[in-house]
Design a protein around this motif. Structure first.
Motif, PDB file in Angstrom:
ATOM      1  N   GLY A 273       0.828  -1.212   0.000  1.00 13.93           N
ATOM      2  CA  GLY A 273       0.000   0.000   0.000  1.00 13.93           C
ATOM      3  C   GLY A 273       0.851   1.246   0.000  1.00 13.93           C
ATOM      4  O   GLY A 273       0.634   2.180  -0.787  1.00 13.93           O
ATOM      5  N   THR A 274       1.834   1.282   0.885  1.00 12.62           N
ATOM      6  CA  THR A 274       2.750   2.421   0.944  1.00 12.62           C
ATOM      7  C   THR A 274       3.520   2.539  -0.371  1.00 12.62           C
ATOM      8  O   THR A 274       3.703   3.647  -0.897  1.00 12.62           O
ATOM      9  N   ASP A 277       1.523   4.292  -3.086  1.00  9.78           N
ATOM     10  CA  ASP A 277       1.501   5.749  -2.921  1.00  9.78           C
ATOM     11  C   ASP A 277       2.796   6.367  -3.441  1.00  9.78           C
ATOM     12  O   ASP A 277       2.778   7.397  -4.120  1.00  9.78           O
ATOM     13  N   ASP A 352       9.302   0.594  11.379  1.00  8.09           N
ATOM     14  CA  ASP A 352       8.321   1.226  10.494  1.00  8.09           C
ATOM     15  C   ASP A 352       8.933   1.462   9.109  1.00  8.09           C
ATOM     16  O   ASP A 352      10.092   1.854   9.002  1.00  8.09           O
ATOM     17  N   ILE A 353       8.151   1.192   8.069  1.00  2.58           N
ATOM     18  CA  ILE A 353       8.616   1.381   6.702  1.00  2.58           C
ATOM     19  C   ILE A 353       7.934   2.610   6.118  1.00  2.58           C
ATOM     20  O   ILE A 353       6.722   2.637   5.924  1.00  2.58           O
ATOM     21  N   THR A 354       8.728   3.657   5.873  1.00  2.00           N
ATOM     22  CA  THR A 354       8.190   4.946   5.444  1.00  2.00           C
ATOM     23  C   THR A 354       8.389   5.130   3.939  1.00  2.00           C
ATOM     24  O   THR A 354       9.193   4.415   3.322  1.00  2.00           O
ATOM     25  N   PRO A 355       7.702   6.116   3.360  1.00  2.00           N
ATOM     26  CA  PRO A 355       7.942   6.430   1.941  1.00  2.00           C
ATOM     27  C   PRO A 355       9.423   6.735   1.666  1.00  2.00           C
ATOM     28  O   PRO A 355       9.935   6.390   0.605  1.00  2.00           O
TER      29      PRO A 355
ATOM     30  N   ARG B  59      -4.167   3.832   1.345  1.00  2.00           N
ATOM     31  CA  ARG B  59      -3.346   2.641   1.108  1.00  2.00           C
ATOM     32  C   ARG B  59      -2.128   2.598   2.009  1.00  2.00           C
ATOM     33  O   ARG B  59      -1.619   1.535   2.320  1.00  2.00           O
ATOM     34  N   ARG B  60      -1.625   3.767   2.379  1.00  2.00           N
ATOM     35  CA  ARG B  60      -0.372   3.805   3.134  1.00  2.00           C
ATOM     36  C   ARG B  60      -0.519   3.153   4.496  1.00  2.00           C
ATOM     37  O   ARG B  60      -1.599   3.169   5.089  1.00  2.00           O
ATOM     38  N   TYR B  62       2.038   3.354   7.319  1.00  2.00           N
ATOM     39  CA  TYR B  62       3.121   3.662   8.250  1.00  2.00           C
ATOM     40  C   TYR B  62       2.579   4.628   9.294  1.00  2.00           C
ATOM     41  O   TYR B  62       1.477   5.150   9.151  1.00  2.00           O
TER      42      TYR B  62
END
Lengths: 379, 179
Positions: A273-274, A277, A352-355, B59-60, B62
């Motif tokens: 999902g991330t 984006d 945590d996995i960030t953009p 969708r994100r 985090y």
């Protein structure tokens, strides 16, 4: 149409209720416990007519699941992490005995050090058990996949247990909108289970899981290999049938803007999902980036992947590590396609996995220095 | 997308607040997502919970690092965690406190709304549980959720006298503070 704002744990429980398993042997473990608690509620409240067995361990949970499934009824269980590791022995036995058990695994890291948070090392470590493993991106997919899992597992041509994998906490403890189906719709999609092959009955007595000597073992294992391979087509078929009925289609992989992509990320589970984006943002900036989400980790969708990757450069994300080799998914991708590919180990133990992490992976794939990189390590 | 962070202590209902908010805005046909900071389920320990609200599917997956609003159920957390970490420039902090102002926030020029939610909870609910009350305050001050959908969701989340007292307290704080 009923849409509820619920966690994936609750979504899975709702789907299990609709699937009407006769026996639920289960042992609590974080972050799976929310599933087994909810199912206990349903049974206690009379909403689900099922025998709920409070076993003394996960080894017993799977053993009881084998016993019940061997008697020819529909069975559900759920676990996580150390629990899955503890049931390792009967997990292999369930597949070897070709019992159509469905189990939810709330993905969580393995000890040591002790860590209750999400990664995918637990189910990856059962990769070679003979189970089908389906990884979900959302609570909606978890709900939909449980119902499909029974249909896949119970197909008389397949008879292979299915593990439905959902990221612990990130999915199990996050609420968002999930569209449910009615009991009537569920009954139509998934009729009651009628065992046709190996199950215990007095009118035609047989043994299950007995000794196979060197003259037979090889063939029996080969049969399982054939069944797991054959399930690829069925997973696609069932995903399509579900889509035709309920509007949400599923397959072995999901392609997201990968058609013309120069760099394709390959990943499993909620992280996708991330990634989607980030891909949208990068596309706006003119970068041809895409995603292939592996939904079916076992059977591994070699053919579908080969067709989808074209000649793109690949970045494979793993929430697991096969020490000295890189991630397990990375190894599978490399053995399936000849594309230039790089492995990224990320998010172990719930980091945590960030953009920013995803952008770093894309940048590192554009200008690669190492085959395998660990992302997000503290300086 | 509006992102909101809740700070509370284990047992104060910060996670429930984030979920009630998500369910309430869903009543208004918005997309939503709520989740706790994972794994700290001990009474009294600092707890963080998050809600995302959007017109588009979310969708994100985090944590929220740059919230628009921060809702603080327990002001003693100010000494323990950085309440304003990542707060957007046009964001605001809503804090349960008997004080009129919070000097440390005022110094940083952060828009701060203070309310004595504990007193309202003791008067109406008979216990120091302020999560729904702070949601009523959030509704009054920011409009991210309507009081009607909030009350509907509280009604369906709790039962009997707990529902009744929470509704009464939430309505009260909303009436007192809505402009």
């Amino acid at each position: 149409m009923v849409v509820k704002v619920i966690s994936s744990a609750e979504a899975i429980s709702e789907a299990v209720k609709l699937a009407r398993p006769s026996v639920i042997p289960v042992y609590p473990i974080t972050p799976q416990t929310k599933i087994s608690e909810k199912l206990a509620d349903y049974v206690a409240d009379g909403e689900l007519d099922s025998q709920y067995i409070r076993v003394e361990s996960e080894h017993s949970a799977m053993s009881a699941a084998i016993g019940a499934s061997g008697a020819g009824v529909r069975v559900f269980t759920a676990t996580s992490s150390q629990g899955l590791a503890y049931m390792h022995e009967p997990v292999f036995a369930a597949a070897g005995m070709r019992l159509p058990i469905v189990m939810a695994n709330a993905n969580r890291a393995l000890s040591a050090p002790i860590n209750i948070w999400n990664d995918q090392q637990d189910s990856i470590s059962e990769r070679d058990s003979g189970w089908i493993q389906l990884f979900c991106e959302t609570g909606q997919e978890a709900f939909d996949t449980v119902l499909q899992a029974y249909k896949i597992a119970e197909n008389p041509e397949i008879c292979v247990p299915v593990m439905v994998c959902v990221d612990g906490f990130i999915l199990t403890h996050t609420v968002d909108p999930v569209e449910l189906i009615s009991q009537e719709e569920a009954n139509e999609f998934l009729p009651p289970f009628t065992p046709v092959n190996a199950y215990l009955r007095t009118d035609d007595p047989m043994s299950l899981g007995t000794l196979a000597d060197p003259g037979h073992y090889l063939e029996i294992r080969y049969d399982l290999e054939k069944a797991v391979n054959a399930s690829k087509e069925l997973i696609e078929e069932v995903g399509k049938e579900y889509g035709d009925k309920f509007g949400r289609y599923y397959g072995l992989i999901e392609e997201y803007k990968s058609e013309d992509a120069e760099i394709i990320l390959i990943a499993m589970g909620s992280i996708c999902g991330t990634i989607k984006d980030v891909i949208d943002e990068q596309r706006e900036a003119g970068k041809k980036v895409g995603l292939i989400r592996i939904r079916s980790y076992r059977p591994f969708p070699k053919e579908a992947l080969k067709e989808a990757v074209k000649d793109a450069r690949l970045a494979v994300l793993d929430k697991d590590i096969s020490f000295s080799v890189g991630g397990a998914l990375f190894s599978d991708v490399r053995s399936s396609v000849n594309n230039e590919s790089y492995g990224f180990v990320i998010g172990l133990g719930g980091r945590d996995i960030t953009p920013d992490n995803i952008e770093e992976i894309i940048a590192k794939t554009e200008n690669p220095t190492n085959d395998v990189e660990w992302i997000g390590l503290r300086e | 997308m509006i992102e909101i962070r809740f700070h509370g202590r284990g047992g104060q209902g910060a996670v429930t607040a984030a979920e009630i908010l998500a369910k309430a805005v869903f009543e208004e046909d918005k997309y939503t997502q709520a989740f706790p900071s994972f794994g700290v389920e001990r009474r009294g320990a600092p707890v963080t919970a998050f809600t995302r609200i959007s017109e588009e599917p979310i969708r994100r997956r985090y944590q929220i690092y740059e919230p628009k609003y921060v809702v603080v159920l327990d002001e003693t957390l100010a000494n323990v965690v950085n309440l304003t970490s990542g707060l957007q420039d046009d964001g605001a902090v809503l804090i349960n406190t008997p004080r009129e102002t919070i000097p440390s926030l005022e110094e940083q020029n952060i828009e701060t709304y203070t309310v004595d939610a504990t007193q309202i909870a003791l008067d109406n609910i008979g216990r120091n549980i302020v999560n729904t009350i702070m949601l009523g305050y959030l509704s009054a001050k920011t409009g991210v959720v309507s009081i009607d959908s909030l009350l509907t969701t509280i009604k369906s989340t709790f039962k009997g006298p707990v529902a009744e007292t929470n509704i009464k307290a939430t309505e009260y704080i909303y009436e007192q503070n809505v402009e």
